[in-house]
Design a protein around this motif. Structure first.
Motif, PDB file in Angstrom:
ATOM      1  N   MET A   1      -4.545   4.709   2.792  1.00 25.55           N
ATOM      2  CA  MET A   1      -3.272   4.082   2.509  1.00 25.55           C
ATOM      3  C   MET A   1      -3.417   2.579   2.721  1.00 25.55           C
ATOM      4  O   MET A   1      -3.899   2.148   3.756  1.00 25.55           O
ATOM      5  N   LEU A   2      -3.011   1.814   1.755  1.00 24.89           N
ATOM      6  CA  LEU A   2      -3.043   0.358   1.867  1.00 24.89           C
ATOM      7  C   LEU A   2      -1.727  -0.099   2.477  1.00 24.89           C
ATOM      8  O   LEU A   2      -0.670   0.043   1.874  1.00 24.89           O
ATOM      9  N   ARG A   3      -1.816  -0.617   3.687  1.00 29.63           N
ATOM     10  CA  ARG A   3      -0.615  -1.045   4.408  1.00 29.63           C
ATOM     11  C   ARG A   3      -0.191  -2.433   3.991  1.00 29.63           C
ATOM     12  O   ARG A   3      -1.013  -3.251   3.565  1.00 29.63           O
TER      13      ARG A   3
ATOM     14  N   ASP B   1       5.146   8.962 -11.329  1.00 29.16           N
ATOM     15  CA  ASP B   1       6.266   9.656 -11.987  1.00 29.16           C
ATOM     16  C   ASP B   1       5.931   9.956 -13.444  1.00 29.16           C
ATOM     17  O   ASP B   1       6.164  11.073 -13.924  1.00 29.16           O
ATOM     18  N   LYS B   2       5.384   8.973 -14.154  1.00 29.42           N
ATOM     19  CA  LYS B   2       5.012   9.179 -15.562  1.00 29.42           C
ATOM     20  C   LYS B   2       3.928  10.244 -15.690  1.00 29.42           C
ATOM     21  O   LYS B   2       3.985  11.098 -16.577  1.00 29.42           O
ATOM     22  N   ASN B   3       2.928  10.170 -14.805  1.00 33.62           N
ATOM     23  CA  ASN B   3       1.838  11.144 -14.872  1.00 33.62           C
ATOM     24  C   ASN B   3       2.314  12.555 -14.542  1.00 33.62           C
ATOM     25  O   ASN B   3       1.836  13.530 -15.123  1.00 33.62           O
TER      26      ASN B   3
ATOM     27  N   ILE C   1       5.155  -0.084  -8.622  1.00 33.64           N
ATOM     28  CA  ILE C   1       4.441   0.240  -9.862  1.00 33.64           C
ATOM     29  C   ILE C   1       3.587   1.505  -9.715  1.00 33.64           C
ATOM     30  O   ILE C   1       3.445   2.260 -10.675  1.00 33.64           O
ATOM     31  N   MET C   2       3.057   1.755  -8.518  1.00 34.35           N
ATOM     32  CA  MET C   2       2.290   2.984  -8.322  1.00 34.35           C
ATOM     33  C   MET C   2       3.188   4.210  -8.398  1.00 34.35           C
ATOM     34  O   MET C   2       2.833   5.211  -9.019  1.00 34.35           O
TER      35      MET C   2
ATOM     36  N   GLY D   1       4.132 -11.151  -9.828  1.00 31.27           N
ATOM     37  CA  GLY D   1       5.409 -10.755  -9.229  1.00 31.27           C
ATOM     38  C   GLY D   1       5.660  -9.260  -9.257  1.00 31.27           C
ATOM     39  O   GLY D   1       6.817  -8.831  -9.349  1.00 31.27           O
ATOM     40  N   LEU D   2       4.602  -8.471  -9.164  1.00 32.01           N
ATOM     41  CA  LEU D   2       4.740  -7.014  -9.205  1.00 32.01           C
ATOM     42  C   LEU D   2       4.629  -6.431  -7.804  1.00 32.01           C
ATOM     43  O   LEU D   2       3.802  -6.859  -7.008  1.00 32.01           O
TER      44      LEU D   2
END
Length: 111
Positions: free
Chosen positions: A1-3, A90-92, A84-85, A78-79
Motif C-alpha cells: 500500500m502506498l501511503r 470500478d471500470k474493470n 483515479i485508481m 492535478g490527479l
C-alpha cells in the motif's frame, strides 16, 4: 500500500531540489516509460524463467522509479491517485464480472 506520507516524501524530494520546473507531463511520461522498460529488461532473454526471486533487488529499485514518476505525473496534472485508481477498479469490475472472468485470461470483449 502506498501511503500518503510516502507520496508526500517523493514530492518533497522533488521540491527540495526545485525540480518541478523540469517536470512537464511529456517528460514525466517519457521517464515513466523508460523506467518501465528497465523492468522489462530484467526479464529479457530469460527463456522459461518466469520467477523473479533472483531479480528482486533490481525489480524493487526499478518499480520504485516507475512509481515515483507516476506520483510526479499525477501531481503535475492535478490527479488524485486514490481517486483515479478506484475509478479504474470500478471500470474493470464492470468489464470483468467475477462470474465470467474468474480463472480466465480472456479480454473483456471475449467473455
Amino acid at each position: 500500500m502506498l501511503r500518503d506520507e510516502t507520496i508526500q516524501r517523493v514530492l518533497r524530494f522533488r521540491d527540495d531540489r526545485d525540480w518541478r520546473q523540469f517536470h512537464t507531463p511529456k517528460d514525466l511520461a517519457i521517464s515513466m516509460s523508460l523506467e518501465a522498460a528497465e523492468v522489462l529488461e530484467l526479464f529479457q532473454w530469460s527463456g522459461t524463467d518466469l520467477e523473479c526471486a533472483d531479480k528482486l533487488p533490481r525489480l524493487r529499485e526499478e518499480l520504485a522509479d516507475v512509481l515515483s514518476y507516476c506520483i510526479l505525473l499525477a501531481d503535475v496534472c492535478g490527479l488524485d491517485l486514490d481517486e483515479i485508481m478506484n475509478e479504474k477498479v470500478d471500470k474493470n469490475e464492470a468489464k470483468y464480472p467475477v462470474d465470467k472472468a474468474r480463472g480466465r485470461s480472456a479480454k473483456y470483449t471475449e467473455l
